[in-house]
Design an enzyme around this catalytic site. Structure first.
Site, short mmCIF file in Angstrom:
data_model
loop_
_atom_site.label_atom_id
_atom_site.label_comp_id
_atom_site.label_asym_id
_atom_site.label_seq_id
_atom_site.Cartn_x
_atom_site.Cartn_y
_atom_site.Cartn_z
N LYS A 15 0.97 -1.22 0.12
CA LYS A 15 0.00 0.19 -0.06
C LYS A 15 0.86 1.26 -0.16
CE LYS A 15 -1.89 -0.96 3.87
NZ LYS A 15 -1.42 -2.20 4.29
N ARG A 90 -8.59 1.20 10.02
CA ARG A 90 -8.18 -0.17 10.19
C ARG A 90 -9.30 -0.66 11.01
NH1 ARG A 90 -2.54 0.50 9.26
NH2 ARG A 90 -1.47 -1.71 9.58
N ARG A 127 11.77 -6.81 4.08
CA ARG A 127 11.66 -5.38 4.38
C ARG A 127 12.36 -5.14 5.92
NH1 ARG A 127 5.92 -2.60 4.84
NH2 ARG A 127 5.78 -3.91 6.53
N ARG A 133 12.90 -2.32 10.42
CA ARG A 133 11.64 -1.97 11.16
C ARG A 133 11.38 -2.86 12.24
NH1 ARG A 133 6.10 -0.66 7.79
NH2 ARG A 133 4.92 -1.71 9.57
N ARG A 144 0.01 -9.22 13.67
CA ARG A 144 -0.46 -8.39 12.53
C ARG A 144 -1.78 -8.95 11.70
NH1 ARG A 144 4.98 -6.30 10.84
NH2 ARG A 144 4.05 -4.88 9.33
P1 ADP Z 1 1.62 -2.62 7.95
O1 ADP Z 1 0.61 -2.10 6.99
O2 ADP Z 1 2.97 -3.05 7.30
O3 ADP Z 1 1.14 -3.12 9.04
P2 ADP Z 1 1.70 0.27 8.78
O4 ADP Z 1 2.94 1.02 8.78
O5 ADP Z 1 0.67 0.57 8.13
O6 ADP Z 1 2.34 -1.27 8.58
O7 ADP Z 1 1.38 0.35 10.38
C1 ADP Z 1 2.21 -0.21 11.42
C2 ADP Z 1 1.68 -0.30 12.56
O8 ADP Z 1 1.18 0.85 13.02
C3 ADP Z 1 0.54 -1.40 13.11
O9 ADP Z 1 0.62 -2.54 12.85
C4 ADP Z 1 -0.30 -0.47 14.07
O10 ADP Z 1 0.22 -0.89 15.49
C5 ADP Z 1 -0.17 0.95 13.75
N1 ADP Z 1 -1.17 1.76 12.96
C6 ADP Z 1 -1.09 2.23 11.86
N2 ADP Z 1 -2.29 2.65 11.42
C7 ADP Z 1 -3.21 2.58 12.63
C8 ADP Z 1 -4.60 2.59 12.59
N3 ADP Z 1 -5.06 3.14 11.75
N4 ADP Z 1 -4.97 2.14 13.76
C9 ADP Z 1 -4.27 1.72 14.86
N5 ADP Z 1 -3.11 1.27 14.69
C10 ADP Z 1 -2.25 1.83 13.50
#
Ligand code: ADP
Length: 186
Positions: A15, A90, A127, A133, A144
């Site tokens: 994404k 989310r 990654r 990360r 996740r």
């Molecule tokens: P990925 O899509 O690879 O899981 P992101 O960078 O989108 O990575 O998100 C990393 C982390 O950030 C998530 O696992 C969560 O802990 C937090 N996070 C991101 N966006 C949200 C959201 N909208 N609501 C709650 N937690 C979030």
């Protein structure tokens, strides 16, 4: 009125990569809640202190905190022309919070990224090796995926009922996937 375009899909689906490209090509703001939260963690803000362990474990940050952060971000001048939401909403409460902004920030399109789980695990571990990360570990990935299935996947039905969903086959060349998304913006 500034239209929002939601990129929805499991961790590692690509994404962020596609959001960056689409945002720059069509002059839209790119809003990654994951990036924003990681910035809070690295600058050790109040929110960052709360978020750190949740992120590392692969759990979500509480809705009210993420919603507040997102609403503030939407007020930024660069969102006037519309935005790509990468990683938000989310959860159902997060999606409902967007519904209440419908006059000013209607959701125009939702792109659901589809990638099989084996490919996702491969991408995320790679990654993790490349970027360090801290949540790209096997334990965190497991959490996740579970969180995605339980909290985020139901949003596909939520937006399907509104006829907003475009399903994207997100396995293959970055450029081919980009083309299948960008045609919806032309
Ligand atoms: P990925 O899509 O690879 O899981 P992101 O960078 O989108 O990575 O998100 C990393 C982390 O950030 C998530 O696992 C969560 O802990 C937090 N996070 C991101 N966006 C949200 C959201 N909208 N609501 C709650 N937690 C979030």
């Amino acid at each position: 009125m500034s239209e929002l375009n939601i990129f929805l899909g499991p961790p590692g689906a690509g994404k962020g990569t596609q959001a960056l490209k689409i945002a720059s090509e069509f002059d839209l703001a790119h809003i990654s809640t994951g990036d924003m939260l990681r910035e809070h963690v690295s600058s050790a803000t109040e929110l960052g202190k709360i978020a750190k362990s949740l992120l590392d474990e692969g759990n979500l940050v509480p809705d009210e905190l993420v919603i507040e952060m997102l609403l503030e971000r939407l007020n930024n001048e660069d969102c006037k022309n519309g935005a790509i939401l990468d990683g938000f909403p989310r959860t159902l409460p997060q999606a409902k919070s967007l519904e209440s902004l419908d006059k000013e920030f209607p959701v125009a399109k939702v792109f659901v990224f589809e990638v099989n789980e084996d490919e996702l695990i491969k991408r995320i571990l790679l990654r993790g090796e490349m970027t360090g990360r801290s949540d790209d570990t096997e334990d965190s990935i497991k959490v996740r995926f579970e969180v995605y299935k339980k909290d985020t996947q139901p949003l596909v039905d939520f937006y399907n009922e509104k006829n907003l969903v475009n399903v994207i086959d997100a396995v293959g060349e970055v450029e081919d996937i980009y083309n299948s998304i960008s045609r919806h913006f032309k």
